[in-house]
Enzyme design. Sequence first.
Site, PDB file in Angstrom:
ATOM      1  N   ASP A   1      30.523  40.288  36.612  1.00 56.95           N
ATOM      2  CA  ASP A   1      31.686  39.580  37.149  1.00 56.95           C
ATOM      3  C   ASP A   1      32.968  40.168  36.564  1.00 56.95           C
ATOM      4  OD1 ASP A   1      32.677  36.748  38.422  1.00 56.95           O
ATOM      5  OD2 ASP A   1      33.821  37.245  36.622  1.00 56.95           O
TER       6      ASP A   1
ATOM      7  N   TYR B   1      41.927  41.124  35.607  1.00 59.13           N
ATOM      8  CA  TYR B   1      41.384  41.437  34.281  1.00 59.13           C
ATOM      9  C   TYR B   1      41.800  42.837  33.823  1.00 59.13           C
ATOM     10  CZ  TYR B   1      38.128  37.509  35.080  1.00 59.13           C
ATOM     11  OH  TYR B   1      37.558  36.288  35.349  1.00 59.13           O
TER      12      TYR B   1
ATOM     13  N   LYS C   1      37.601  39.790  42.326  1.00 59.44           N
ATOM     14  CA  LYS C   1      38.395  38.683  42.851  1.00 59.44           C
ATOM     15  C   LYS C   1      39.795  39.128  43.281  1.00 59.44           C
ATOM     16  CE  LYS C   1      36.144  35.878  39.302  1.00 59.44           C
ATOM     17  NZ  LYS C   1      35.916  36.934  38.276  1.00 59.44           N
TER      18      LYS C   1
ATOM     19  N   HIS D   1      40.680  34.237  43.816  1.00 60.40           N
ATOM     20  CA  HIS D   1      40.603  33.855  42.405  1.00 60.40           C
ATOM     21  C   HIS D   1      41.149  32.445  42.148  1.00 60.40           C
ATOM     22  CE1 HIS D   1      40.596  35.863  38.173  1.00 60.40           C
ATOM     23  NE2 HIS D   1      40.263  34.589  38.090  1.00 60.40           N
TER      24      HIS D   1
END
Length: 281
Positions: A43, A48, A73, A106
């Site tokens: 994931d 990120y 996402k 997200h």
Amino acid sequence: MKYLKLNDGNNMPLVGFGTFKATEQEGIDAVKHALLKGYRSIDTAAIYGNEVAVGKGIKASGIARDEIFVTTKLWREHLSYDEAKQEFENSLNRLDLDYIDLYLIHWPANAKNYDNWQKANADAWKAMEELQAEGKIKSIGVSNFFEEHLEALSKTSNVKPAVNQIEFHPGYWQQDLVDYCKKQNIVVESWSPLARGKVFENETLKKIANTHNTSVAKVCLRWIIQHDVIVIPKSTTNERIEDNIKLFDFELTSAEMSQINELPKLGFSGEHPLHWPDNVI
């Protein structure tokens, strides 16, 4: 590894590997190690900043692509049809993959940031439906959507979300939302399964862990999967990566499950889909 069948017929591992904050070489090494130790679900997310590292880790593992379930996402500042298309391609290129197994919105649009939050979510979702039809995404879903967001989306969508990834841990497991998703045949996935470390201070969890001669972390992860909720623990420490996947050699009793269910509010992140940008992620 055990799997849950999604409403589109695809299978998703019950235990996956979270990569939040796992960047650069550390991220590459963590993803590679996780895959070599048996994880088959990874994931990540555009926000990120580690999709390149995740993609390199996947390739470095030598595990066949069709054995790995990859999630990324769409960030909440790009909720339009055109932006969703472009952001997906950006993620696909950074990961250096031919397709994504699960693509999530997200966070939902909200009234503080979009003049018409329902349309913003719907437009992004339309783009994702088209990408799925083209074979670039196997499954599409959402993250941090409340019932009101899911209900609004259902009025315009052709495809039901396969997954809703939400904050879910002892002390904050959003039972009403989970019950709603299960009735809608939407699989729930947990983020922050260890309540940002707050679970380690809880005496009830310590006692249950001692009973099973295991760790508080594994009790929490086991509690989550016994709710038929997918869990994605994250770590960059090899020993913890290996330990977090060993959840199938013990089982919590119904009494223990109830004890954990009834814990008072604990470790809530403060992150709320209706309030951003007051919080960070």
